[in-house]
Design an enzyme around this catalytic site. Structure first.
Site, PDB file in Angstrom:
ATOM      1  N   ASP A 103       1.156  -1.091  -0.218  1.00  0.00           N
ATOM      2  CA  ASP A 103       0.431  -0.336   0.573  1.00  0.00           C
ATOM      3  C   ASP A 103       0.856   1.053  -0.494  1.00  0.00           C
ATOM      4  O   ASP A 103       1.755   1.313   1.045  1.00  0.00           O
ATOM      5  CB  ASP A 103      -0.772  -0.120   0.795  1.00  0.00           C
ATOM      6  CG  ASP A 103      -1.865   1.391   1.574  1.00  0.00           C
ATOM      7  OD1 ASP A 103      -2.162   1.893   2.860  1.00  0.00           O
ATOM      8  OD2 ASP A 103      -2.250   1.597   0.636  1.00  0.00           O
ATOM      9  N   ASN A 105      -0.687   4.722  -0.265  1.00  0.00           N
ATOM     10  CA  ASN A 105      -1.353   5.348  -0.300  1.00  0.00           C
ATOM     11  C   ASN A 105      -2.503   5.764   1.361  1.00  0.00           C
ATOM     12  O   ASN A 105      -3.058   6.631   1.930  1.00  0.00           O
ATOM     13  CB  ASN A 105      -2.432   6.147  -0.754  1.00  0.00           C
ATOM     14  CG  ASN A 105      -3.743   5.388  -1.501  1.00  0.00           C
ATOM     15  OD1 ASN A 105      -3.218   3.758  -0.346  1.00  0.00           O
ATOM     16  ND2 ASN A 105      -4.645   5.484  -1.357  1.00  0.00           N
ATOM     17  N   ASP A 107      -4.216   3.751   2.630  1.00  0.00           N
ATOM     18  CA  ASP A 107      -5.754   3.479   2.734  1.00  0.00           C
ATOM     19  C   ASP A 107      -5.566   2.073   3.535  1.00  0.00           C
ATOM     20  O   ASP A 107      -6.933   1.163   3.536  1.00  0.00           O
ATOM     21  CB  ASP A 107      -6.767   3.523   1.680  1.00  0.00           C
ATOM     22  CG  ASP A 107      -6.115   2.443   0.431  1.00  0.00           C
ATOM     23  OD1 ASP A 107      -6.742   2.938  -0.389  1.00  0.00           O
ATOM     24  OD2 ASP A 107      -5.148   2.385   0.749  1.00  0.00           O
ATOM     25  N   ASP A 111      -1.857  -1.247  -3.634  1.00  0.00           N
ATOM     26  CA  ASP A 111      -1.960  -0.670  -4.864  1.00  0.00           C
ATOM     27  C   ASP A 111      -0.506  -0.532  -6.051  1.00  0.00           C
ATOM     28  O   ASP A 111       0.224  -1.483  -5.539  1.00  0.00           O
ATOM     29  CB  ASP A 111      -2.394   0.736  -4.217  1.00  0.00           C
ATOM     30  CG  ASP A 111      -1.535   1.231  -4.059  1.00  0.00           C
ATOM     31  OD1 ASP A 111      -1.577   1.818  -2.590  1.00  0.00           O
ATOM     32  OD2 ASP A 111      -0.409   1.254  -3.882  1.00  0.00           O
ATOM     33  N   ASP A 180      -5.209 -11.046 -15.407  1.00  0.00           N
ATOM     34  CA  ASP A 180      -5.798 -11.977 -14.964  1.00  0.00           C
ATOM     35  C   ASP A 180      -7.372 -11.271 -15.936  1.00  0.00           C
ATOM     36  O   ASP A 180      -7.972 -10.825 -15.736  1.00  0.00           O
ATOM     37  CB  ASP A 180      -6.089 -12.100 -13.478  1.00  0.00           C
ATOM     38  CG  ASP A 180      -6.693 -13.203 -12.793  1.00  0.00           C
ATOM     39  OD1 ASP A 180      -5.681 -13.805 -12.001  1.00  0.00           O
ATOM     40  OD2 ASP A 180      -7.463 -13.620 -13.744  1.00  0.00           O
ATOM     41  N   ASP A 280      -9.114 -17.057 -16.161  1.00  0.00           N
ATOM     42  CA  ASP A 280      -9.502 -17.524 -15.000  1.00  0.00           C
ATOM     43  C   ASP A 280     -10.563 -17.987 -15.222  1.00  0.00           C
ATOM     44  O   ASP A 280     -11.748 -18.193 -16.380  1.00  0.00           O
ATOM     45  CB  ASP A 280     -10.588 -16.585 -14.514  1.00  0.00           C
ATOM     46  CG  ASP A 280     -11.013 -16.379 -12.786  1.00  0.00           C
ATOM     47  OD1 ASP A 280     -10.018 -16.966 -11.674  1.00  0.00           O
ATOM     48  OD2 ASP A 280     -12.638 -16.592 -12.825  1.00  0.00           O
ATOM     49  N   GLU A 336      -7.126 -21.572 -15.764  1.00  0.00           N
ATOM     50  CA  GLU A 336      -7.139 -21.822 -14.690  1.00  0.00           C
ATOM     51  C   GLU A 336      -8.512 -22.401 -14.855  1.00  0.00           C
ATOM     52  O   GLU A 336      -9.469 -22.659 -15.452  1.00  0.00           O
ATOM     53  CB  GLU A 336      -7.789 -20.589 -13.830  1.00  0.00           C
ATOM     54  CG  GLU A 336      -8.128 -21.770 -12.347  1.00  0.00           C
ATOM     55  CD  GLU A 336      -9.050 -20.720 -11.375  1.00  0.00           C
ATOM     56  OE1 GLU A 336      -9.362 -20.513 -12.322  1.00  0.00           O
ATOM     57  OE2 GLU A 336      -8.717 -21.296 -10.108  1.00  0.00           O
ATOM     58  N   HIS A 407      -3.420 -17.245  -4.371  1.00  0.00           N
ATOM     59  CA  HIS A 407      -5.019 -16.409  -3.982  1.00  0.00           C
ATOM     60  C   HIS A 407      -5.503 -17.321  -3.727  1.00  0.00           C
ATOM     61  O   HIS A 407      -6.325 -17.135  -2.604  1.00  0.00           O
ATOM     62  CB  HIS A 407      -5.200 -15.256  -4.705  1.00  0.00           C
ATOM     63  CG  HIS A 407      -5.691 -15.834  -5.809  1.00  0.00           C
ATOM     64  ND1 HIS A 407      -5.812 -16.477  -7.172  1.00  0.00           N
ATOM     65  CD2 HIS A 407      -6.927 -15.461  -6.116  1.00  0.00           C
ATOM     66  CE1 HIS A 407      -6.378 -16.399  -7.582  1.00  0.00           C
ATOM     67  NE2 HIS A 407      -6.902 -15.657  -6.982  1.00  0.00           N
ATOM     68  N   ASP A 408      -5.909 -19.007  -4.169  1.00  0.00           N
ATOM     69  CA  ASP A 408      -7.210 -20.026  -3.563  1.00  0.00           C
ATOM     70  C   ASP A 408      -6.835 -20.688  -2.673  1.00  0.00           C
ATOM     71  O   ASP A 408      -7.221 -20.931  -2.388  1.00  0.00           O
ATOM     72  CB  ASP A 408      -7.790 -20.476  -4.851  1.00  0.00           C
ATOM     73  CG  ASP A 408      -8.335 -19.004  -5.846  1.00  0.00           C
ATOM     74  OD1 ASP A 408      -9.078 -19.366  -6.356  1.00  0.00           O
ATOM     75  OD2 ASP A 408      -8.437 -18.357  -5.196  1.00  0.00           O
TER      76      ASP A 408
HETATM   77  O1  ISL Z   1     -13.383 -25.836  -9.196  1.00  0.00           O
HETATM   78  C1  ISL Z   1     -12.893 -25.176  -7.677  1.00  0.00           C
HETATM   79  C2  ISL Z   1     -12.915 -26.576  -6.946  1.00  0.00           C
HETATM   80  O2  ISL Z   1     -11.294 -26.861  -6.585  1.00  0.00           O
HETATM   81  C3  ISL Z   1     -12.639 -24.412  -7.456  1.00  0.00           C
HETATM   82  O3  ISL Z   1     -11.193 -24.300  -6.837  1.00  0.00           O
HETATM   83  C4  ISL Z   1     -13.050 -23.043  -8.457  1.00  0.00           C
HETATM   84  O4  ISL Z   1     -12.431 -23.845  -9.731  1.00  0.00           O
HETATM   85  C5  ISL Z   1     -11.425 -21.688  -8.919  1.00  0.00           C
HETATM   86  O5  ISL Z   1     -12.117 -21.869  -6.676  1.00  0.00           O
HETATM   87  C6  ISL Z   1     -12.298 -20.698  -9.254  1.00  0.00           C
HETATM   88  O6  ISL Z   1     -10.566 -19.944  -8.734  1.00  0.00           O
HETATM   89  C7  ISL Z   1     -11.640 -18.668  -9.262  1.00  0.00           C
HETATM   90  O7  ISL Z   1     -12.347 -17.998  -9.740  1.00  0.00           O
HETATM   91  C8  ISL Z   1     -12.747 -17.775  -8.453  1.00  0.00           C
HETATM   92  C9  ISL Z   1     -12.704 -16.494  -7.776  1.00  0.00           C
HETATM   93  O8  ISL Z   1     -13.128 -16.612  -6.734  1.00  0.00           O
HETATM   94  C10 ISL Z   1     -10.618 -17.475  -7.812  1.00  0.00           C
HETATM   95  O9  ISL Z   1     -10.136 -16.631  -6.952  1.00  0.00           O
HETATM   96  C11 ISL Z   1     -10.372 -18.023  -8.591  1.00  0.00           C
HETATM   97  O10 ISL Z   1      -8.686 -17.863  -8.350  1.00  0.00           O
HETATM   98  C12 ISL Z   1     -14.881 -16.995  -9.107  1.00  0.00           C
HETATM   99  O11 ISL Z   1     -13.663 -15.756 -10.063  1.00  0.00           O
HETATM  100 CA    CA Z   2      -3.643   2.437  -1.871  1.00  0.00          CA
END
Ligand code: ISL
Ligand code: CA
Length: 623
Positions: A103, A105, A107, A111, A180, A280, A336, A407-408
């Site tokens: 970050d 600024n 907040d 960014d 992305d 995605d 993905e 990130h998931d």
């Molecule tokens: O298919 C799944 C079973 O594991 C889920 O993981 C799904 O495919 C995955 O979560 C998809 O993730 C992506 O799309 C989502 C978003 O929340 C995630 O951050 C992104 O990586 C919806 O856009």
């Molecule tokens: Ca910021």
């Protein structure tokens, strides 16, 4: 050729898609492949297999598989010849979650100026390209994966000028930018959706997936990945499909106007100098016609009911080829693709197919019989089995995406061991693993520090709607403690805590949008840059080693004792260059397989290498 229920299991399993789905179900149910791939089952007629399945509660599963296979006719892979030397093949790609990186600024939200201020840090680490999670205008229901305007930058991240400056900064350092693209769905606040919903004469009519009906009965039984039905009812328009949050309506790729609009957006970003795209859930864009009900037996193994009707839809290859021809061009793409097995990966990424450059497969992220929500310790020997298969199966020119984190997903060191004593050697081993195999290496922000999972003491500390939904779904039946435990082992927020730059944090001068990591004081960039034995230093050295030795990227792969469960040792050879990597996959000291005799120790995650391998010890030898 259409299969009938009179075909044999053996005949069906000759189809690549049948093999992928069967292998996925065997993994999910933790069954040995021998239970299916054996003569007794092979000669069985599908009708008999269906009857057998019914006895095991898998009613209709064989029929569902047969339907999927009969829709998968586009399975020819022309020979692809010598692989082209493209920039992304030997690139080390670093994923940034902009909200949590830096970050500037005050907040409390990361960014783009913050990212620009850290490019020298990334260059010094050895990173070749960065992948940014979405920074487009968004109501932030799903932290930007609900896009309101693909051509506008969300003000909380900065301006288009900031992005153009970032692209210039990256290119001036010889680095590249991967954006992305979230093209399976938009935000419900996108102008297209608002118009399609409210204006009967909308130019965006049927940009989304609508079905007539009465408010009490959704069109089918599909469920959302974030819980509940995949349908939302709008009195003036009817039922709307959303595979994710209700605020993330799926785009209707059957509509050529949708596809053209998305291709134009892709060209817009390519014209700005973007070098590649992460796509995605790109495999969900083609849904089976008439959106049939999901098979409940299959649904009990899948993260959502109905997934068999869209994880690999009938027009996916057609759409991807058109997307490449009219939008992507020669830019790099990584899809993905949760649910893809090796065969469908090959059908989607073999260069001669002219579709995607590579895909993220997720088979290795959980061990058989487990999902992200399972509370278990990950066995690296299971990962070895999968990676050995991948390394030995490069037919069709597959080029793997080598990753543990994003990130998931929770932090990998915490999935493997809960003992902080092993965190440092284990984190180094996990990073070397990705940096010594064939494919493109991906590191997620903080992985170079060996960050473990967060410790969430209450649901109020969570920000991810998926985690919060899981908690509230479980709460009534299992109570607060068990519900929080389920979130603790699976939450996507583990990877979304602010990047720790200094002992005090260094992420923001304000209040961060999510709490800081509990180990920030010890596990931060500044402290690790001052420590020659840190995970950061080891990762930097391992990246440099990969860049210095093409054998680690393009070389042959030969495992030593491939079936050994406690070690993962292999040769990488390219011409005169030969390196030997050995890893102890356990928290015990082991005697490694006999390696090369006259070799020089080039990298080790312990001081003074001995002839035994200490817990999670890894070593690189140059012959
Ligand atoms: O298919 C799944 C079973 O594991 C889920 O993981 C799904 O495919 C995955 O979560 C998809 O993730 C992506 O799309 C989502 C978003 O929340 C995630 O951050 C992104 O990586 C919806 O856009
Ligand atoms: Ca910021």
């Amino acid at each position: 050729m259409k299969f009938t229920m009179n075909a044999s299991v053996y005949q069906l399993l000759k189809h690549p898609v049948a093999r992928d789905v069967t292998n996925a179900l065997l993994r999910q149910t933790n069954k040995s492949p021998k239970q299916i791939y054996n003569p007794a089952i092979g000669v069985m007629r599908l009708a008999a297999a269906e009857a057998l399945g019914t006895q095991f509660g898998a009613t209709g599963a064989v029929t569902a598989l047969l339907n999927l296979v009969n829709l998968s006719t586009d399975i020819l892979i022309p020979p692809c010849g010598q692989l082209e030397k493209l920039w992304w093949r030997d690139a080390v790609i670093y994923q940034i979650y902009p909200r949590s990186f830096q970050d500037t600024n005050g907040d409390g939200i990361g960014d783009i100026p913050g990212i620009r201020s850290r490019l020298d840090y990334l260059k010094d680490l050895g990173v070749d390209a960065i992948w940014l999670s979405p920074i487009y205008a968004s109501p932030q229901v799903d932290n930007g994966y609900d896009v309101q305007d693909y051509k506008a930058i969300d003000p909380q991240y900065g301006t288009m000028a900031d992005v153009e400056g970032l692209i210039g900064d990256l290119h001036s350092r010889g680095m590249k930018l991967i954006m992305d693209l979230v093209f399976n769905h938009t935000s419900d606040q996108h102008a297209w959706f608002q118009s399609d919903l409210h204006d009967p004469n909308s130019p965006y009519h049927d940009f989304y997936i609508w079905r007539k009906g009465t408010p009490d009965a959704p069109p089918n039984n599909w469920t959302s990945f974030f819980g509940g039905s995949a349908w939302k009812y709008y009195p003036e328009r009817g039922w709307n499909l959303h595979l994710f949050a209700p605020e993330q309506p799926d785009l209707n790729w059957e509509n050529p106007n949708v596809r053209e609009a998305l291709y134009e957006i892709t060209r817009f970003w390519r014209d700005k100098g973007v070098d590649g795209f992460r796509l995605d859930v790109i495999n969900y864009i083609s849904k089976v016609e008439n959106l049939p009900n999901g098979n409940t037996a299959l649904g009990s193994f899948l993260p959502s009911l109905g997934m068999e009707h869209y994880f690999y839809g009938p027009r996916l290859h057609e759409f991807l080829r058109e997307f490449r021809a009219k939008g992507i061009g020669d830019a790099f793409t990584v899809g993905e693709t949760a649910g893809f097995g090796r065969e469908i990966n090959r059908l989607t990424t073999s260069p001669s197919r002219l579709e995607l450059s590579q895909v993220f497969s997720f088979d290795h992220l959980e061990t058989p019989g487990h999902t992200r929500y399972s509370d278990y310790l990950y066995d690296l020997a299971e990962a070895k089995d999968i990676f050995v298969q991948w390394m030995n199966d490069v037919e069709g020119g597959i080029w793997d995406a080598l990753f543990w984190e994003n990130h998931d997903n929770p932090r990998m060191v915490s999935k493997v061991s809960s003992n902080p004593e092993w965190r440092t050697p284990l984190a180094k081993l996990l990073n070397l693993w990705l940096l010594s195999l064939r494919g493109t290496t991906y590191l997620y922000q903080g992985q170079e520090l060996g960050l473990p999972n967060a410790i969430f003491s209450s649901i109020e500390e969570l920000r991810d709607l998926e985690s919060i939904n899981v908690y509230h779904r479980l709460l009534p039946t299992v109570g607060a403690a068990a519900a929080l435990r389920a979130v603790q082992c699976s939450s996507r927020d583990h990877a979304r805590l602010p990047m720790p730059w200094t002992t005090a944090g260094g992420f923001t001068t304000g209040t961060p949008w999510i709490k800081l990591h509990q180990d920030t004081e010890s596990l931060n960039v500044a402290t690790q840059q001052a420590d020659t034995e840190s995970v950061w230093q080891f990762t930097k050295d391992a990246i440099a080693l990969r860049h210095a030795h093409p054998a680690l990227v393009f070389g042959t792969f030969k495992a030593e004792m491939p079936k050994d469960r406690s070690s993962f040792c292999f040769y990488r050879t390219l011409g005169e260059e030969c390196l030997y990597i050995e890893m102890n996959l356990t928290a015990q000291t082991i005697t490694p397989p006999k390696g090369p005799r006259d070799a020089q120790l080039t990298l080790c995650n312990y001081q003074d290498a001995k002839n035994l391998l200490r817990p999670y010890e890894c070593r690189v030898w140059t012959l």
